[in-house]
Design a protein around this motif. Sequence first.
Motif, PDB file in Angstrom:
ATOM      1  N   ASN A   1       0.838  -1.197   0.000  1.00 51.64           N
ATOM      2  CA  ASN A   1       0.000   0.000   0.000  1.00 51.64           C
ATOM      3  C   ASN A   1       0.877   1.253   0.000  1.00 51.64           C
ATOM      4  OD1 ASN A   1      -1.802   2.042   0.392  1.00 51.64           O
ATOM      5  ND2 ASN A   1      -3.037   0.906   1.886  1.00 51.64           N
TER       6      ASN A   1
ATOM      7  N   LYS B   1       0.075   4.221   0.104  1.00 50.31           N
ATOM      8  CA  LYS B   1      -0.395   5.266   1.037  1.00 50.31           C
ATOM      9  C   LYS B   1       0.161   5.040   2.439  1.00 50.31           C
ATOM     10  CE  LYS B   1      -4.673   6.573  -1.195  1.00 50.31           C
ATOM     11  NZ  LYS B   1      -6.070   6.162  -1.326  1.00 50.31           N
TER      12      LYS B   1
ATOM     13  N   THR C   1      -5.112  -3.666 -19.736  1.00 49.04           N
ATOM     14  CA  THR C   1      -5.211  -3.982 -18.301  1.00 49.04           C
ATOM     15  C   THR C   1      -3.860  -4.429 -17.760  1.00 49.04           C
ATOM     16  OG1 THR C   1      -7.403  -4.864 -18.830  1.00 49.04           O
ATOM     17  CG2 THR C   1      -6.575  -5.312 -16.614  1.00 49.04           C
TER      18      THR C   1
ATOM     19  N   ASP D   1      -4.135  -4.974 -11.985  1.00 51.75           N
ATOM     20  CA  ASP D   1      -5.577  -4.684 -11.996  1.00 51.75           C
ATOM     21  C   ASP D   1      -6.389  -5.946 -12.269  1.00 51.75           C
ATOM     22  OD1 ASP D   1      -5.283  -2.081 -11.305  1.00 51.75           O
ATOM     23  OD2 ASP D   1      -5.417  -1.279 -13.355  1.00 51.75           O
TER      24      ASP D   1
ATOM     25  N   LYS E   1      -6.460  -7.723  -8.991  1.00 53.34           N
ATOM     26  CA  LYS E   1      -7.302  -7.008  -8.037  1.00 53.34           C
ATOM     27  C   LYS E   1      -8.785  -7.260  -8.326  1.00 53.34           C
ATOM     28  CE  LYS E   1      -5.966  -2.720  -7.146  1.00 53.34           C
ATOM     29  NZ  LYS E   1      -5.254  -1.416  -7.266  1.00 53.34           N
ATOM     30  N   GLY E   2      -9.131  -7.292  -9.612  1.00 52.53           N
ATOM     31  CA  GLY E   2     -10.521  -7.576  -9.985  1.00 52.53           C
ATOM     32  C   GLY E   2     -10.909  -8.989  -9.572  1.00 52.53           C
TER      33      GLY E   2
ATOM     34  N   ASP F   1     -10.988  -9.173  -5.548  1.00 47.95           N
ATOM     35  CA  ASP F   1     -11.695  -8.108  -4.809  1.00 47.95           C
ATOM     36  C   ASP F   1     -10.759  -7.254  -3.950  1.00 47.95           C
ATOM     37  OD1 ASP F   1     -14.026  -9.121  -5.879  1.00 47.95           O
ATOM     38  OD2 ASP F   1     -14.543 -10.274  -4.078  1.00 47.95           O
TER      39      ASP F   1
ATOM     40  N   PRO G   1      -9.044  -3.942  -2.701  1.00 46.45           N
ATOM     41  CA  PRO G   1      -9.401  -2.519  -2.745  1.00 46.45           C
ATOM     42  C   PRO G   1      -8.461  -1.706  -3.648  1.00 46.45           C
ATOM     43  CG  PRO G   1      -9.292  -3.317  -0.482  1.00 46.45           C
ATOM     44  CD  PRO G   1      -8.793  -4.424  -1.346  1.00 46.45           C
ATOM     45  N   GLU G   2      -9.015  -0.649  -4.209  1.00 46.30           N
ATOM     46  CA  GLU G   2      -8.318   0.163  -5.210  1.00 46.30           C
ATOM     47  C   GLU G   2      -6.947   0.660  -4.749  1.00 46.30           C
ATOM     48  OE1 GLU G   2      -7.232   1.519  -8.482  1.00 46.30           O
ATOM     49  OE2 GLU G   2      -9.060   0.316  -8.359  1.00 46.30           O
ATOM     50  N   ASP G   3      -6.833   1.088  -3.468  1.00 44.84           N
ATOM     51  CA  ASP G   3      -5.582   1.721  -3.025  1.00 44.84           C
ATOM     52  C   ASP G   3      -4.413   0.752  -2.851  1.00 44.84           C
ATOM     53  OD1 ASP G   3      -6.890   0.552  -0.911  1.00 44.84           O
ATOM     54  OD2 ASP G   3      -6.313   2.077   0.556  1.00 44.84           O
ATOM     55  N   LYS G   4      -4.663  -0.541  -2.965  1.00 47.78           N
ATOM     56  CA  LYS G   4      -3.583  -1.527  -2.802  1.00 47.78           C
ATOM     57  C   LYS G   4      -2.936  -1.839  -4.152  1.00 47.78           C
ATOM     58  CE  LYS G   4      -5.042  -2.589   1.507  1.00 47.78           C
ATOM     59  NZ  LYS G   4      -5.987  -1.559   1.871  1.00 47.78           N
ATOM     60  N   LYS G   5      -1.668  -2.263  -4.098  1.00 53.10           N
ATOM     61  CA  LYS G   5      -0.942  -2.669  -5.304  1.00 53.10           C
ATOM     62  C   LYS G   5      -0.548  -4.135  -5.151  1.00 53.10           C
ATOM     63  CE  LYS G   5      -0.252   1.592  -7.012  1.00 53.10           C
ATOM     64  NZ  LYS G   5      -0.872   2.027  -8.256  1.00 53.10           N
TER      65      LYS G   5
END
Length: 174
Positions: free
Chosen positions: A80, A82, A123, A127, A130-131, A134, A136-140
């Motif tokens: 993450n 962030k 893509t 991504d 992640k799809g 499931d 969350p968007e902010d994770k890599k």
Amino acid sequence: MLEILKNRRSIRKYKDKRIENEKIEQLKYAALLSPTSKNLYSWEFIIVDDKKIIRELSKARPAGSAFLKDAPLAFVVLGNPKVNDVWIEDASIASIIIQLTAQSLGLGSCWIQVRERDYDDNTTSGDYIKGLLDVPEDKKVESIIAIGYPDEERPVHKIEDLKLEKIHKNKYGL
Ligand SMILES: Cc1cc2nc3c(=O)[nH]c(=O)nc-3n(C[C@H](O)[C@H](O)[C@H](O)COP(=O)(O)O)c2cc1C
């Protein structure tokens, strides 16, 4: 530890044998014991043992991840940005610690690179994963570590083949 390092090779063929829960527990603890910059724990892990999901995960890269389809276990290593700007280092260290622990438990493993890789023209591999999972968007997604009982034998790296020229003493070039 040196024995573990000497004997480790990337293993991409696995026996059709499930990994015991006790070993999965040890892998889990090892991942959580990984050092993390500023003690910020920027990583998270998704342990995947569902064959159907593993098959889908193996499509994350057009080349380089197909062998995952026959693995009984995968650790998806997330970071993450962030939480910490050096999440890549944190996630990479955790990835290799999972691999070395797997080796110590008699398991084979291989790193699948996800960060900076693409699923297709539109893509990224991250991504796509992640799809699928499931996330969350902010994770890599840094990597997937494929794990299983080895079904191939690979020769250990010979001491005489090691690239000693990569090591310098006191100053570069010496
Ligand atoms: C950062 C990193 C990314 C890697 N990505 C992949 C990958 O996507 N697919 C793969 O099959 N192997 C991958 N590998 C495994 C390397 O190909 C392997 O470590 C290298 O060829 C040396 O072989 P060894 O691990 O048996 O010593 C990766 C290894 C590292 C460290």
